[in-house]
Structures are given as structure tokens and as C-alpha cells.
Design a protein around this motif. Structure first.
Motif, PDB file in Angstrom:
ATOM      1  N   TYR A  29       0.826  -1.210   0.000  1.00  0.00           N
ATOM      2  CA  TYR A  29       0.000   0.000   0.000  1.00  0.00           C
ATOM      3  C   TYR A  29       0.858   1.257   0.000  1.00  0.00           C
ATOM      4  O   TYR A  29       0.529   2.245  -0.667  1.00  0.00           O
ATOM      5  CB  TYR A  29      -0.978  -0.009   1.178  1.00  0.00           C
ATOM      6  N   GLU A  30       1.970   1.237   0.725  1.00  0.00           N
ATOM      7  CA  GLU A  30       2.882   2.387   0.716  1.00  0.00           C
ATOM      8  C   GLU A  30       3.439   2.617  -0.684  1.00  0.00           C
ATOM      9  O   GLU A  30       3.500   3.759  -1.150  1.00  0.00           O
ATOM     10  CB  GLU A  30       4.044   2.161   1.687  1.00  0.00           C
ATOM     11  N   ALA A  32       2.148   1.683  -3.578  1.00  0.00           N
ATOM     12  CA  ALA A  32       1.070   2.162  -4.451  1.00  0.00           C
ATOM     13  C   ALA A  32       0.836   3.650  -4.226  1.00  0.00           C
ATOM     14  O   ALA A  32       0.657   4.409  -5.189  1.00  0.00           O
ATOM     15  CB  ALA A  32      -0.208   1.369  -4.200  1.00  0.00           C
ATOM     16  N   ASP A  33       0.875   4.078  -2.988  1.00  0.00           N
ATOM     17  CA  ASP A  33       0.687   5.493  -2.668  1.00  0.00           C
ATOM     18  C   ASP A  33       1.823   6.326  -3.250  1.00  0.00           C
ATOM     19  O   ASP A  33       1.585   7.355  -3.882  1.00  0.00           O
ATOM     20  CB  ASP A  33       0.608   5.663  -1.152  1.00  0.00           C
ATOM     21  N   LEU A  38      -2.612   4.588  -5.405  1.00  0.00           N
ATOM     22  CA  LEU A  38      -3.419   4.121  -4.288  1.00  0.00           C
ATOM     23  C   LEU A  38      -4.913   4.345  -4.514  1.00  0.00           C
ATOM     24  O   LEU A  38      -5.726   3.479  -4.187  1.00  0.00           O
ATOM     25  CB  LEU A  38      -2.971   4.780  -2.976  1.00  0.00           C
ATOM     26  N   VAL A  41      -6.253   1.574  -6.573  1.00  0.00           N
ATOM     27  CA  VAL A  41      -6.279   0.321  -5.815  1.00  0.00           C
ATOM     28  C   VAL A  41      -7.474   0.316  -4.877  1.00  0.00           C
ATOM     29  O   VAL A  41      -8.203  -0.680  -4.785  1.00  0.00           O
ATOM     30  CB  VAL A  41      -4.965   0.114  -5.019  1.00  0.00           C
ATOM     31  N   LEU A  42      -7.707   1.427  -4.194  1.00  0.00           N
ATOM     32  CA  LEU A  42      -8.818   1.500  -3.241  1.00  0.00           C
ATOM     33  C   LEU A  42     -10.169   1.434  -3.952  1.00  0.00           C
ATOM     34  O   LEU A  42     -11.120   0.886  -3.418  1.00  0.00           O
ATOM     35  CB  LEU A  42      -8.711   2.769  -2.397  1.00  0.00           C
ATOM     36  N   TRP A  46      -6.545  -4.489  -6.554  1.00  0.00           N
ATOM     37  CA  TRP A  46      -5.258  -4.646  -7.229  1.00  0.00           C
ATOM     38  C   TRP A  46      -5.438  -4.982  -8.705  1.00  0.00           C
ATOM     39  O   TRP A  46      -4.578  -4.665  -9.527  1.00  0.00           O
ATOM     40  CB  TRP A  46      -4.410  -5.711  -6.531  1.00  0.00           C
TER      41      TRP A  46
END
Length: 74
Positions: A29-30, A32-33, A38, A41-42, A46
Motif C-alpha cells: 500500500y505504501e 502504491a501510494d 493508491l 487500488v482502493l 489490485w
């Protein structure tokens, strides 16, 4: 610095007995951010990412796991 902050955070996670799998998820997640992905993804999971994007995330995660001393073969 970011590196010092990350090292302190990882030390705290190790002391809290967080599993390598949980750390791997956190790193995903880090990453992706950091790559600006992110939100996608949210929204869509994925699977909303391209293989190139997931590969970049995987590379970052693998690097961080190595730096963190996790040699988990997953």
C-alpha cells in the motif's frame, strides 16, 4: 529523514511481532501510494492496475523486504 522514520517504524513493527505477511501488505500500500496508484487500488482493487504497475510495486516491496531482513519466498 524519510529513511530514519521508516527504520524507526519498522523497528516498532518488529517489536510488536507483526508478521512478514502483514509487513508485506503494508509495503504494498505504501508503494502504491508513492507511485500515485493508491486511489485506483482502493477503488478497483489490485486488479485495476496494469501488469507494469503491479510489477513496479512488487519490485519496491521486494527491495523493502530485503532491507528489512525478511527472506520470505512469497
Amino acid at each position: 529523514t524519510l529513511r530514519g522514520h521508516r527504520a524507526r517504524e519498522e523497528f516498532c513493527m518488529r517489536r510488536a511481532n507483526i508478521s512478514p505477511q502483514m509487513m508485506k501488505e503494508k509495503f504494498k500500500y505504501e508503494a502504491a501510494d508513492e507511485l500515485g496508484l493508491l486511489g485506483r487500488v482502493l477503488e478497483g482493487g489490485w486488479g485495476a492496475l496494469t501488469s507494469e504497475e503491479t510489477g513496479r510495486i512488487g519490485g519496491i516491496v521486494a527491495h523493502r523486504m530485503r532491507l528489512n531482513g525478511e527472506h520470505n519466498g512469497d
